[in-house]
Structure formats: structure tokens, C-alpha cells
Design a protein around this motif. Sequence first.
Motif, short mmCIF file in Angstrom:
data_model
loop_
_atom_site.label_atom_id
_atom_site.label_comp_id
_atom_site.label_asym_id
_atom_site.label_seq_id
_atom_site.Cartn_x
_atom_site.Cartn_y
_atom_site.Cartn_z
N PRO A 144 48.47 31.04 43.75
CA PRO A 144 48.66 29.58 44.79
C PRO A 144 49.38 30.62 46.03
CG PRO A 144 49.64 29.22 42.60
CD PRO A 144 49.24 30.32 42.44
N SER A 145 48.73 29.42 47.29
CA SER A 145 48.78 29.92 48.96
C SER A 145 49.94 29.29 49.09
CB SER A 145 47.94 29.20 49.77
OG SER A 145 48.03 27.76 49.18
N GLU A 146 50.95 29.35 48.14
CA GLU A 146 52.51 28.12 48.52
C GLU A 146 53.13 29.95 48.42
OE1 GLU A 146 51.63 26.02 44.77
OE2 GLU A 146 50.37 26.35 46.92
N TYR A 147 52.58 30.52 47.37
CA TYR A 147 53.47 31.86 46.95
C TYR A 147 52.77 33.26 47.25
CZ TYR A 147 55.63 28.65 43.73
OH TYR A 147 55.58 28.03 42.80
N ASN A 148 53.26 34.37 47.88
CA ASN A 148 53.02 35.47 47.73
C ASN A 148 52.27 35.89 47.09
OD1 ASN A 148 52.85 38.35 49.33
ND2 ASN A 148 55.14 38.23 49.74
N SER A 149 51.35 36.75 47.36
CA SER A 149 50.79 37.10 45.87
C SER A 149 51.04 38.60 45.79
CB SER A 149 49.27 36.99 46.55
OG SER A 149 48.86 38.05 47.62
N GLU A 150 51.96 39.25 46.58
CA GLU A 150 52.13 40.39 46.58
C GLU A 150 53.22 40.48 45.43
OE1 GLU A 150 52.56 42.69 49.67
OE2 GLU A 150 50.54 42.09 50.54
N ASP A 151 53.88 39.49 45.39
CA ASP A 151 54.86 39.25 44.53
C ASP A 151 54.95 38.69 42.77
OD1 ASP A 151 57.06 39.83 46.44
OD2 ASP A 151 57.24 37.56 47.22
N TYR A 152 53.54 38.64 42.45
CA TYR A 152 53.02 38.04 41.08
C TYR A 152 52.07 39.04 40.91
CZ TYR A 152 56.14 33.69 42.50
OH TYR A 152 57.20 33.44 43.23
N GLU A 153 51.98 38.82 39.66
CA GLU A 153 51.47 39.10 38.56
C GLU A 153 50.34 38.05 37.48
OE1 GLU A 153 52.64 42.46 36.95
OE2 GLU A 153 53.94 41.87 35.78
N SER A 154 49.35 38.67 37.23
CA SER A 154 48.42 37.83 36.65
C SER A 154 48.83 37.62 34.97
CB SER A 154 47.01 37.92 36.33
OG SER A 154 46.22 36.75 34.94
N LYS A 155 49.50 36.70 34.56
CA LYS A 155 50.10 37.69 33.05
C LYS A 155 49.14 36.51 31.92
CE LYS A 155 52.58 40.36 33.11
NZ LYS A 155 52.02 41.67 32.84
N GLY A 156 47.75 35.95 32.31
CA GLY A 156 46.26 35.47 30.91
C GLY A 156 46.31 34.37 31.06
N PHE A 157 45.94 33.77 30.51
CA PHE A 157 45.82 32.58 30.30
C PHE A 157 46.22 30.97 29.47
CE2 PHE A 157 42.25 35.27 32.02
CZ PHE A 157 41.81 34.09 32.92
N PHE A 158 46.43 30.09 30.07
CA PHE A 158 47.13 29.65 29.13
C PHE A 158 45.50 28.66 27.73
CE2 PHE A 158 49.67 28.12 32.93
CZ PHE A 158 50.23 27.80 32.10
N PRO A 159 45.72 27.68 26.56
CA PRO A 159 45.12 28.58 25.83
C PRO A 159 43.99 27.84 26.22
CG PRO A 159 46.82 27.82 24.83
CD PRO A 159 47.14 28.03 25.89
N THR A 160 42.50 27.28 26.21
CA THR A 160 41.62 26.70 26.96
C THR A 160 41.71 25.35 26.61
OG1 THR A 160 40.16 28.80 26.27
CG2 THR A 160 39.05 26.79 27.00
N LYS A 161 41.24 24.58 27.21
CA LYS A 161 41.56 23.17 27.36
C LYS A 161 39.66 22.61 27.24
CE LYS A 161 44.62 19.25 28.75
NZ LYS A 161 46.03 19.25 29.53
N LYS A 162 39.72 21.69 26.33
CA LYS A 162 38.22 20.94 26.28
C LYS A 162 38.60 20.20 26.59
CE LYS A 162 34.54 20.30 23.15
NZ LYS A 162 34.57 19.89 20.99
N ILE A 163 37.70 19.32 28.11
CA ILE A 163 38.18 18.36 28.45
C ILE A 163 36.30 17.48 28.61
CG2 ILE A 163 38.73 17.26 31.35
CD1 ILE A 163 40.75 18.52 29.97
N HIS A 164 36.59 16.30 28.46
CA HIS A 164 35.38 15.10 28.69
C HIS A 164 35.17 14.85 29.67
CE1 HIS A 164 33.21 11.70 26.31
NE2 HIS A 164 32.05 12.80 27.19
N ASP A 165 33.40 15.46 29.87
CA ASP A 165 33.75 14.83 31.93
C ASP A 165 32.40 14.22 31.42
OD1 ASP A 165 32.84 14.75 34.78
OD2 ASP A 165 32.07 16.38 34.60
N PHE A 166 31.75 13.99 32.42
CA PHE A 166 30.58 12.23 32.43
C PHE A 166 29.21 12.89 31.85
CE2 PHE A 166 32.36 10.61 36.17
CZ PHE A 166 32.80 9.32 35.65
#
Length: 157
Positions: free
Chosen positions: A66-88
Motif C-alpha cells: 500500500p502506498s502509505e508504506y515504504n515498500s522497501e521495509d515490507y515483504e510479501s508474506k502470502g495471502f489470506f484464505p481465498t474469499k468467495k464474494i457474490h457479485d451481480f
Amino acid sequence: MGKIIKFVEQKIIERRFAMLDKQILSMFLPEGILDYFEITGVTELPDYTGKELELHIELTEYNKVPSEYNSEDYESKGFFPTKKIHDFPIRDKAVYLLVKRRRWRHKVDKHEIHRDFSIFAKGVKMTQELSDFLKETGRDPRDFDERGLYKPTGKSS
């Protein structure tokens, strides 16, 4: 040499179709969602009855801190469980967004961050747009189950 040229031409055609597919699908997805997510799959599957088809659109969050954080200070740690969202629905087919949201961890103090999306309605498994539409028509989004079937809960009023 002719095989290489044919191969390159085929790849260019495939890429154009992939871009066109993304453009077309973006017209049916919540506005702005493709700024944060990549379409990683689209599948037509039978619904719970086996009589109707559902459209499952897989969305994976880009690996951009996210742009409000310095990308050099953070590393990706995977994903939350996949969420199934109903759309139109599209062409009378139920549509579900299978959303893989990413999380990042600070390299030093180990706290985790993630984006909060207003695209998804709070407390229900549907997009905010679909939830707002149902409210405008006098229906409570909580009265629909995870398959999109109307099941009055008595919470409306």
C-alpha cells in the motif's frame, strides 16, 4: 526461421485476446478492482444443484505494498484464505469473485499490513455494489445465503 515467426505471431495473437478478455471482464467487475487485482482465472462450474452454471472469476492481489508504506521495509508474506464474494449475475449466471488478498510483513518489527477494500460489503459475502442495489430495492443483503438464494433471516426491518 519460419517456425519462429509463426510462434511469435501466435504469442502476439494470444496476448491480444488475453488483453481483450480482461477489458471485457473489467466491464462486469466492481469499478477499480483491477487497479489492485489481476484476473488469474475464469471458470464456469455447475451450481449446487448441478442444473445451472456459475461463473467463478479468480482475482489475485498484486504484490504492491500500500502506498502509505515504504515498500522497501515490507515483504510479501502470502495471502489470506481465498474469499468467495457474490457479485451481480451475468447473463442469468451467478457470479462469484474468488479473491486472494495479500499481506505484507515489516522486515524488522514483523507487524503485518494489508489493504482494506470498500469494494466488499461488511458483514456479508457480496460486493458493496450488489449490497447497495439490494438495499435500494427494499431487500436486506443478509437475507441471501452464500449461493445468492433468498432466505429471510428476520433481521430485516
